[in-house]
Enzyme design. Sequence first.
Site, PDB file in Angstrom:
ATOM      1  N   PHE A 128       0.908  -1.190   0.110  1.00  0.00           N
ATOM      2  CA  PHE A 128       0.036   0.082   0.111  1.00  0.00           C
ATOM      3  C   PHE A 128       0.918   1.380   0.004  1.00  0.00           C
ATOM      4  O   PHE A 128       1.715   1.391   0.843  1.00  0.00           O
ATOM      5  CB  PHE A 128      -0.835  -0.114   1.262  1.00  0.00           C
ATOM      6  CG  PHE A 128      -1.840   0.954   1.320  1.00  0.00           C
ATOM      7  CD1 PHE A 128      -3.091   0.784   0.649  1.00  0.00           C
ATOM      8  CD2 PHE A 128      -1.723   2.207   1.946  1.00  0.00           C
ATOM      9  CE1 PHE A 128      -4.130   1.705   0.740  1.00  0.00           C
ATOM     10  CE2 PHE A 128      -2.766   3.325   2.041  1.00  0.00           C
ATOM     11  CZ  PHE A 128      -3.955   2.847   1.271  1.00  0.00           C
ATOM     12  N   ASP A 202       2.799  -4.469   8.970  1.00  0.00           N
ATOM     13  CA  ASP A 202       1.399  -3.882   8.922  1.00  0.00           C
ATOM     14  C   ASP A 202       0.399  -4.791   8.725  1.00  0.00           C
ATOM     15  O   ASP A 202       0.529  -5.575   7.807  1.00  0.00           O
ATOM     16  CB  ASP A 202       1.603  -3.259   7.423  1.00  0.00           C
ATOM     17  CG  ASP A 202       0.357  -2.148   7.328  1.00  0.00           C
ATOM     18  OD1 ASP A 202      -0.646  -2.635   7.693  1.00  0.00           O
ATOM     19  OD2 ASP A 202       0.459  -1.013   6.604  1.00  0.00           O
ATOM     20  N   TYR A 227     -10.480   0.865  10.986  1.00  0.00           N
ATOM     21  CA  TYR A 227     -11.791   1.072  10.277  1.00  0.00           C
ATOM     22  C   TYR A 227     -11.945   0.133   9.103  1.00  0.00           C
ATOM     23  O   TYR A 227     -12.916   0.037   8.450  1.00  0.00           O
ATOM     24  CB  TYR A 227     -11.500   2.427   9.472  1.00  0.00           C
ATOM     25  CG  TYR A 227     -10.371   2.817   8.830  1.00  0.00           C
ATOM     26  CD1 TYR A 227     -10.121   2.472   7.652  1.00  0.00           C
ATOM     27  CD2 TYR A 227      -9.411   3.613   9.300  1.00  0.00           C
ATOM     28  CE1 TYR A 227      -9.031   2.591   6.748  1.00  0.00           C
ATOM     29  CE2 TYR A 227      -8.113   3.778   8.575  1.00  0.00           C
ATOM     30  CZ  TYR A 227      -8.124   3.115   7.362  1.00  0.00           C
ATOM     31  OH  TYR A 227      -6.920   3.570   6.645  1.00  0.00           O
ATOM     32  N   LYS A 228     -11.064  -0.865   8.910  1.00  0.00           N
ATOM     33  CA  LYS A 228     -11.319  -2.058   8.094  1.00  0.00           C
ATOM     34  C   LYS A 228     -12.241  -3.197   8.737  1.00  0.00           C
ATOM     35  O   LYS A 228     -13.412  -3.126   9.004  1.00  0.00           O
ATOM     36  CB  LYS A 228      -9.972  -2.369   7.444  1.00  0.00           C
ATOM     37  CG  LYS A 228      -9.460  -1.447   6.493  1.00  0.00           C
ATOM     38  CD  LYS A 228      -8.081  -1.538   6.021  1.00  0.00           C
ATOM     39  CE  LYS A 228      -7.700  -0.367   5.076  1.00  0.00           C
ATOM     40  NZ  LYS A 228      -6.033  -0.472   4.921  1.00  0.00           N
ATOM     41  N   ARG A 372     -11.506  -6.003  -6.623  1.00  0.00           N
ATOM     42  CA  ARG A 372     -11.212  -6.771  -5.073  1.00  0.00           C
ATOM     43  C   ARG A 372     -12.591  -6.792  -4.432  1.00  0.00           C
ATOM     44  O   ARG A 372     -13.186  -5.776  -4.286  1.00  0.00           O
ATOM     45  CB  ARG A 372     -10.385  -5.435  -4.359  1.00  0.00           C
ATOM     46  CG  ARG A 372      -9.631  -5.957  -3.205  1.00  0.00           C
ATOM     47  CD  ARG A 372      -8.738  -5.061  -2.781  1.00  0.00           C
ATOM     48  NE  ARG A 372      -9.452  -3.813  -2.119  1.00  0.00           N
ATOM     49  CZ  ARG A 372      -8.920  -3.015  -1.327  1.00  0.00           C
ATOM     50  NH1 ARG A 372      -7.846  -3.335  -0.718  1.00  0.00           N
ATOM     51  NH2 ARG A 372      -9.852  -2.025  -0.657  1.00  0.00           N
TER      52      ARG A 372
HETATM   53  C1  LIG Z   1      -5.493   0.823   4.901  1.00  0.00           C
HETATM   54  C2  LIG Z   1      -3.866   0.813   4.857  1.00  0.00           C
HETATM   55  C3  LIG Z   1      -3.293   1.829   5.263  1.00  0.00           C
HETATM   56  C4  LIG Z   1      -4.000   3.018   5.712  1.00  0.00           C
HETATM   57  O1  LIG Z   1      -3.292   4.225   6.265  1.00  0.00           O
HETATM   58  P1  LIG Z   1      -3.787   5.287   6.842  1.00  0.00           P
HETATM   59  O2  LIG Z   1      -2.783   6.213   7.483  1.00  0.00           O
HETATM   60  O3  LIG Z   1      -4.958   4.710   7.796  1.00  0.00           O
HETATM   61  O4  LIG Z   1      -4.715   6.280   5.805  1.00  0.00           O
HETATM   62  C5  LIG Z   1      -1.918   1.985   5.481  1.00  0.00           C
HETATM   63  N1  LIG Z   1      -1.228   0.548   5.099  1.00  0.00           N
HETATM   64  C6  LIG Z   1      -1.981  -0.154   4.657  1.00  0.00           C
HETATM   65  C7  LIG Z   1      -1.136  -1.522   4.196  1.00  0.00           C
HETATM   66  C8  LIG Z   1      -3.210  -0.353   4.222  1.00  0.00           C
HETATM   67  O5  LIG Z   1      -4.063  -1.409   3.938  1.00  0.00           O
END
Ligand SMILES: *Cc1c(COP(=O)(O)O)cnc(C)c1O
Length: 413
Positions: A128, A202, A227-228, A372
Site C-alpha cells: 500500500f 503492517d 476502520y477495516k 477486489r
Molecule cells: C489501509 C492501509 C493503510 C492506511 O493508512 P492510513 O494512515 O490509515 O490512511 C496503510 N497501510 C496499509 C497496508 C493499508 O492497507
Amino acid sequence: MTIPLTREDCAARDAADPLAPFRDEFVLPDGVIYLDGNSLGALPRATPARVARLVEHEWGQRLIASWNEAGWWDKPRTLGALLAPLLGAEADEVVVGDGTSVNLFKTVAAALWLRPDRRVVVAEAGNFPTDGYIAQGVVDLVDGASLRMVDVDDPAALAAALEPGDVAVVLLSHVDYRTGILRDMAAVTEMVHAHGALVVWDVCHSVGAVPLALAQTGVDFAVGCTYKYLNAGPGAPAFTYVARRHHERVRQPISGWHGHARPFDFAPEYEPAAGASRFLSGSQSLIAAAALEASLELWQRVDLAQVREKSLALTDLFVAVTAEAGLECVTPAEHERRGSQVALRHPDGYPIVQALIARGVVGDFRSPDILRFGFAPLYLRYVDVYDAARALVEVVTSGEWQDPRFAQRAQVT
Ligand SMILES: *Cc1c(COP(=O)(O)O)cnc(C)c1O
C-alpha cells in the site's frame, strides 16, 4: 468442508453458522451486498448510542471532569488492552492513537534507532503506497539511511536484500492489499531476525480477519488500522504494537506529552513513559475513540478461529462460483497463503465493478486491473456471497458493464 454450490446449500450453511447472530449487530443497508468491509467496515448498531453518550453526557454535561471520570486520559491504553487479544499481545504492548501512516513513521524510526550500526530500511515493493512513502520520509531524515525495495513474496529476493548485514528494519504487510496474499509471519520474522534486523508488520488487512500471535511469533513492531475489518468508522484511530523486550530501550521521534512518564508534572525535559505508552504523542479524538470502543466490545465476544474458518469458506465459495466468468484469480488457492479477500484481474475492472455496484454488490477496484472483494464474516452470509458471485458472472457474460456510464471515474475508486 465441501464448497456449497447451490443457493440451497448456502442457506443450509447459514442456518448452521455459529457467527450468524452477529449479523444483527450491524446496520446493513437494504438491497446491498457489501464486499468492501476490508476498506471501510460496516457500522455496529451499538456505535451511535455510544458516541452520543460521549458527546451528550461525558462532554456535554461532565466537561473536563471526564478526563478522569470517564477514563479519557487512559483511553489509548484501555482500548489497547481490548485490542491485545485480537493481536496475540499483552495489554501493555498495545496503544491506540494517531493513524497507520503516522504509526509507521514512529515504528520505522524507532527500529532504526535500535540498530544504530545499520542504516538500511527494507520495504515492500507493491505495498500500500503510504508504507513506502513513509519509509522514504524516515530515511530522508536519518543521516546515511537508505531504502531498499524488495518483492517480499520472493524469499530469495528478501534473503538477498538482508545478506549484506546492513539492514536495520524490514517493513511489510501481512496481507497484500491488492492480491490478498497472506505472508508467513513466523517464517519472515525468523529470517529477518537471523540477519540481525528488526521487523515492522503492517496488519491493516489481517486484524479482525486472521488470528494473530504477534508476541509468540517474536514480532518487534506492528501497526494497523481499525476502520477495516474492525468496523470502528471512517478515519478511526490506529494502533501500535511494541514487543515488551524493547520497552526499556526503544524511543520514537514524535515525543509528545502524552508519551511522557509524568505528563502532569509539565517538566521541561522529555522522559518516556513505560511500555508501549511511550509511542503516544498528543491529544486524540475521544469521539472517534468511543466508536472504536463500541466495536471492540463486540469483538471481545468473537471467536477468531471461527472468523478465519468462515472467511476461507466464503472466499472458496466466491472463487468457485465466479469461475464461470473466466476472470483470472490473483488470490492464492492455498488457504495458508490467503487473507480474507478475493482479487480478480480484468483490463476493464473499473467498469465491471461499477456495473456490479449498480446491482447492489459493492466491491472495489485497485489500479491497474484488480477487482477486489473483501469478506467480513461477522455480517456476510453464504447466500450473500453466492448472490454476489452470480451477479458478477451475469455482469461479465452479458456485457452490461460496457454501458458508457460505468466508465466514468469517481475520486475514490
Ligand atoms: C489501509 C492501509 C493503510 C492506511 O493508512 P492510513 O494512515 O490509515 O490512511 C496503510 N497501510 C496499509 C497496508 C493499508 O492497507
